[in-house]
Design an enzyme around this catalytic site. Structure first.
Site, PDB file in Angstrom:
ATOM      1  N   CYS A   2       0.834  -1.193   0.000  1.00  0.00           N
ATOM      2  CA  CYS A   2       0.000   0.000   0.000  1.00  0.00           C
ATOM      3  C   CYS A   2       0.873   1.249   0.000  1.00  0.00           C
ATOM      4  O   CYS A   2       2.069   1.197  -0.204  1.00  0.00           O
ATOM      5  CB  CYS A   2      -0.905   0.004   1.232  1.00  0.00           C
ATOM      6  SG  CYS A   2      -1.821  -1.538   1.480  1.00  0.00           S
ATOM      7  N   ASP A  94      -3.567  -8.982   8.817  1.00  0.00           N
ATOM      8  CA  ASP A  94      -2.333  -8.863   9.599  1.00  0.00           C
ATOM      9  C   ASP A  94      -2.206  -7.479  10.229  1.00  0.00           C
ATOM     10  O   ASP A  94      -1.448  -7.299  11.187  1.00  0.00           O
ATOM     11  CB  ASP A  94      -1.105  -9.184   8.737  1.00  0.00           C
ATOM     12  CG  ASP A  94      -1.066  -8.421   7.421  1.00  0.00           C
ATOM     13  OD1 ASP A  94      -2.083  -7.786   7.068  1.00  0.00           O
ATOM     14  OD2 ASP A  94      -0.034  -8.472   6.736  1.00  0.00           O
ATOM     15  N   ILE A 283      10.670 -11.940 -18.943  1.00  0.00           N
ATOM     16  CA  ILE A 283      10.799 -10.876 -19.935  1.00  0.00           C
ATOM     17  C   ILE A 283      11.610 -11.401 -21.112  1.00  0.00           C
ATOM     18  O   ILE A 283      12.518 -12.219 -20.947  1.00  0.00           O
ATOM     19  CB  ILE A 283      11.456  -9.624 -19.316  1.00  0.00           C
ATOM     20  CG1 ILE A 283      11.106  -8.366 -20.102  1.00  0.00           C
ATOM     21  CG2 ILE A 283      12.948  -9.791 -19.190  1.00  0.00           C
ATOM     22  CD1 ILE A 283       9.755  -7.825 -19.760  1.00  0.00           C
ATOM     23  N   SER A 356       9.537 -13.388  -6.121  1.00  0.00           N
ATOM     24  CA  SER A 356      10.757 -13.139  -6.892  1.00  0.00           C
ATOM     25  C   SER A 356      11.943 -13.850  -6.239  1.00  0.00           C
ATOM     26  O   SER A 356      11.859 -14.305  -5.100  1.00  0.00           O
ATOM     27  CB  SER A 356      11.050 -11.637  -6.977  1.00  0.00           C
ATOM     28  OG  SER A 356      11.636 -11.168  -5.773  1.00  0.00           O
ATOM     29  N   GLY A 357      13.058 -13.907  -6.968  1.00  0.00           N
ATOM     30  CA  GLY A 357      14.273 -14.534  -6.449  1.00  0.00           C
ATOM     31  C   GLY A 357      15.275 -13.545  -5.905  1.00  0.00           C
ATOM     32  O   GLY A 357      16.437 -13.894  -5.676  1.00  0.00           O
TER      33      GLY A 357
END
EC number: 6.3.5.4
Length: 617
Positions: A2, A94, A283, A356-357
Site C-alpha cells: 500500500c 495482519d 521478460i 521473486s528470487g
C-alpha cells in the site's frame, strides 16, 4: 502492499486528498484518511489479505490508529499466541495483529514480525507515534521533521506537495556513485529515509523524534554455523520452503517472476510443489545476447507452470523512460528498472502478487563482481607505491580492461575499490567524485575475521540490496499495483547465510554453491550449465541506434549545463565515445538521462492525479 501518509501539520482535506492521490497506484482499492486533533493519517490500500472493507485503513484497534504498508507473513502464528493471551480480533488481517502485538510486547513487537513493512501507530493514550521499517528495507519510509512538525509518507513526492524543499548537492554526488541516494538521506535536504531495521518514536507533546536500530547483520561472525555441509544444505532447504510457504498466503491470485536463473527457478520449483497451478512470468528481448527467456521457458516446461513470456522492445521502453520519474520520485539509475516495470505491468494482468528470487546473489556470493574483487584482492597484497607503479605502466594501454585495472590498482585499499566499482572506475566526468563516497558502512570492512568476499557480501546486503534492488522492485511493481514478495530475503535466511563458511557459498569459482545444490534437488543441473546473466537492458545498442537521437536531444550541451556536479566538456566526450563505438558508456549516459529527466519534472511541476477519496471516521 500500500501507500501510507501522516502529518502533524494541519493540512486541509483537499491537500491531503492530493497527497494520497499522487501515489494512488500503490493502493487503488481504497483510499481514506482520518483527521484527529494531534495527527492526520492517510492510506492507499492494495487489498491482499482479508479483502473486506473492515480491514481498510487507517485502522482502529482500541486506543490505537495504524497505517501499514506491507505484509506480516507469520501473522497467523502470532495471532494464535495473542489470542491465548486474551487479545481478540474482528478481522482476519495482519494489520490488526500488529496493533495487538504492540500492546502485548511494546516496541519489542518488531522482533516478533517476519515480513516486509513500514507502519506508523498513533498511540492516543501515550500521545506518541511509533513506527518502523522492516529489517531488509523492502518497504520505503520517508519523513520530514522540522521544528514542531512531523510528516511521513511512502514516497517523497507526497511530502513535497504544498511545501518547498532544497536539492541536496551531496545526495547528487552519491547518486552519481551508487546510482541511487543511499539512506538515511534523500534527494531533498529536508527529507530523510528511516533506515532499514530501524524504528522511531515521535512524542506529540515535545515534538521530539527518537530513532533506534532494532536489527542488524552479525558482523562479528560469532554465530558461525558448526554443522557439516549436508546439515547446512538440509537446514537451508527447510528455511526456503517455509519462507516460500508463508509468502504464498494471499486472498488474490499469485504467480512467480521466473528468469530461468538459479534463484527464481528455486522459488518457482518450491511454489509449484505447494500449489496445484502456478503462473510464471519472464521478460523477452529481441536483441541477441540479452534474451534469457528460453531458459525460463525450459524451467517452466519442466515444472509444468502456466508460463507467460513478455516481449520488451524499445517502443514500450521509451514510453516507460518518459514516465520513469513519475514512479521513481528520486533519481534512480538501475536500468533494469525498465524491464522490471514492463514485467510488472503485464504480470498484473494475471495476478496481484508475484514471488521473486531477489536476495540470492547478495546472501550467497553470486555476482560476477565478487570474482573480480577476489582476484584484485591478491594484487592489493602489494604495497600501494608498487601498485601505483604498475598502474602508471599500463594506464595508457589502448585496451580498455587494462586501463580500468590501472585505475583500480592505484586506489588506496580494496574497500574503496569495491565502492568505486558501482560508479564506474573512470569518473573524470564527475566533479569531486570522492565527495560521493558514503562511509557510513566502513565498519563492515574493519572486521578482521571475515574474508573479503564476506565483507563485500555484507556491504551489498546493507547497501545495494536495500537501496537499489528493493527500491527498483517496490517502485516498479507498485507502479502497476502489483505486490512483489522475496522469499530469499527472509531475515532468517539472510542470518543463516551470514553464519555459513565462505566455501559453502563460494568454492573454487563455484558461486552460490549451496543454493545450487538445494536447487538441484528440484531441477536437473543441466538446465543451468551456462554463464550467469544479469537482468539488463540493451541500452548499449539502443543508445547507438533507435535511441540515439533521443540521447543527443536530451543530453545536448544546453541540457548538460543544467545538471549539477558534472564536467560538461568531459561528459560530452564520453557520450561521443559511446556513439562512435569506442567504449561502452551506457551506464553513465543512463545516469545522466535519469537525472536530467527528474530535474525537468521538478521544474515543470508534477500534475496531481485526482482519485476518489473518502474520509474515514
Amino acid at each position: 502492499m500500500c501507500g501510507i501518509y501522516g502529518s502533524t501539520i494541519n493540512f486541509s482535506d483537499d491537500v491531503i486528498r492530493q497527497k494520497l492521490a499522487i501515489v494512488n497506484f500503490r493502493g487503488p482499492d481504497y483510499s481514506g484518511f482520518i483527521h484527529t486533533p494531534d495527527v492526520i493519517l492517510g492510506h492507499n490500500r492494495l487489498a491482499i489479505i482479508d479483502l473486506d472493507h473492515r480491514s481498510d485503513q487507517p485502522f482502529t484497534y482500541l486506543h490505537l490508529r495504524i497505517v501499514f504498508n506491507g505484509e506480516i507473513y507469520n501473522y497467523r502464528q502470532l495471532k494464535a499466541r495473542l489470542e491465548k493471551d486474551g487479545y481478540s480480533f474482528r478481522t482476519s488481517s495482519d494489520t490488526e495483529v500488529i496493533c495487538a502485538a504492540y500492546l502485548a510486547y511494546g516496541e519489542s513487537c518488531l522482533t516478533h514480525f517476519n515480513g516486509m513493512f513500514s507502519f506508523v501507530i498513533y498511540d492516543e493514550a501515550k500521545k506518541i507515534l511509533f513506527g518502523a521499517r522492516d529489517r531488509m528495507g523492502k518497504k520505503p519510509f520517508y519523513y520530514c521533521h522540522k521544528g514542531q512538525s512531523f510528516e511521513f509518507a511512502s514516497q517523497p513526492s507526497q511530502l513535497k506537495l504544498d511545501r518547498t524543499f532544497t536539492l541536496d548537492q551531496q545526495a547528487v554526488k552519491e547518486y552519481f556513485i551508487w546510482g541511487y541516494v543511499p539512506e538515511p538521506a534523500s534527494i531533498w535536504q529536508e527529507v530523510k529515509q528511516l533506515p532499514a531495521g530501524h524504528s522511531f518514536t515521535y512524542n506529540l507533546s515535545s515534538c521530539t523524534l527518537n530513532i533506534k536500530k532494532y536489527w542488524d547483520l552479525d558482523y562479528s561472525r560469532e554465530n558461525k554455523f558448526s554443522g557439516s555441509y549436508e546439515d547446512a544444505k538440509f537446514l537451508l532447504n527447510e528455511l526456503i520452503n517455509d519462507s516460500v510457504g508463508i509468502r504464498m498466503n494471499a486472498d488474490v491470485p499469485l504467480g512467480v517472476f521466473l528468469s530461468g536463473g538459479i534463484d527464481s527457478s528455486l522459488i518457482a520449483a518450491i511454489a509449484s510443489r505447494k500449489a496445484a497451478h502456478i503462473k510464471t512470468f519472464s521478460i523477452q528481448f529481441n536483441e541477441k545476447g540479452f534474451d534469457e527467456s528460453k531458459y525460463a521457458r525450459l524451467v517452466a516446461k519442466h515444472l509444468g507452470t502456466e508460463h507467460h513470456s513478455i516481449e520488451c522492445n524499445y517502443h514500450e521502453g521509451i514510453e516507460l523512460i518518459n514516465n520513469f520519474s513519475s514512479y521513481y520520485d528520486e533519481p534512480f539509475a538501475d536500468s533494469s528498472a525498465i524491464p522490471t516495470m514492463l514485467l510488472s505491468k503485464h504480470t498484473r494482468k494475471h495476478v496481484t502478487v508475484a514471488l521473486s528470487g531477489d536476495g540470492g546473489d547478495e546472501a550467497f556470493i553470486g555476482y560476477t563482481r565478487y570474482k573480480r574483487i577476489k582476484m584484485m584482492n591478491t594484487l592489493f597484497l602489494l604495497p600501494l607505491p608498487i601498485r601505483q607503479l604498475i598502474g602508471s605502466l599500463i594506464r595508457f594501454s589502448p585496451n580498455y580492461i587494462l586501463k580500468l585495472i590501472a585505475i583500480g590498482v592505484s586506489i588506496r585499499d580494496i574497500e574503496s575499490l569495491y565502492i568505486k566499482m558501482f560508479g564506474g572506475l573512470e569518473n573524470s566526468w564527475i566533479l569531486d567524485p570522492e565527495k560521493g563516497m558514503n562511509n557510513q558502512f566502513s565498519h563492515i570492512f574493519n572486521v578482521s575475521n571475515k574474508s573479503i568476499l564476506e565483507k563485500v557480501s555484507d556491504l551489498d546486503i546493507k547497501t545495494y540490496l536495500n537501496g537499489d534492488i528493493n527500491t527498483k522492485v517496490d517502485r516498479a511493481s507498485m507502479a502497476f499495483s502489483l505486490e512483489s514478495r522475496a522469499p530469499l530475503m527472509d531475515y532468517r535466511i539472510i542470518e543463516f547465510s551470514r553464519s555459513l563458511s565462505t566455501h559453502y557459498k563460494y568454492s573454487f569459482g563455484n558461486q552460490k554453491r549451496i543454493l545450487k545444490d538445494v536447487l538441484y534437488q528440484y531441477l536437473p543441473s543441466e538446465l543451468f550449465n551456462r554463464p550467469k546473466a544479469g537482468f539488463t537492458m540493451p541500452f548499449r545498442e539502443w543508445f547507438r541506434a533507435e535511441l540515439k537521437e533521443y540521447v543527443l536531444d536530451n543530453l545536448s550541451k544546453s541540457e548538460l549545463q543544467k545538471i549539477p556536479g558534472i564536467n560538461v566538456e568531459r561528459t560530452q566526450e564520453i557520450i561521443q565515445e559511446h556513439m562512435s563505438g569506442k567504449w561502452n558508456r551506457y551506464p553513465q549516459i543512463w545516469k545522466l538521462l535519469v537525472l536530467s529527466q527528474w530535474l525537468k519534472k521538478q521544474n515543470e511541476g508534477r500534475p496531481v492525479i485526482q482519485a476518489p477519496l473518502v474520509p474515514s471516521l
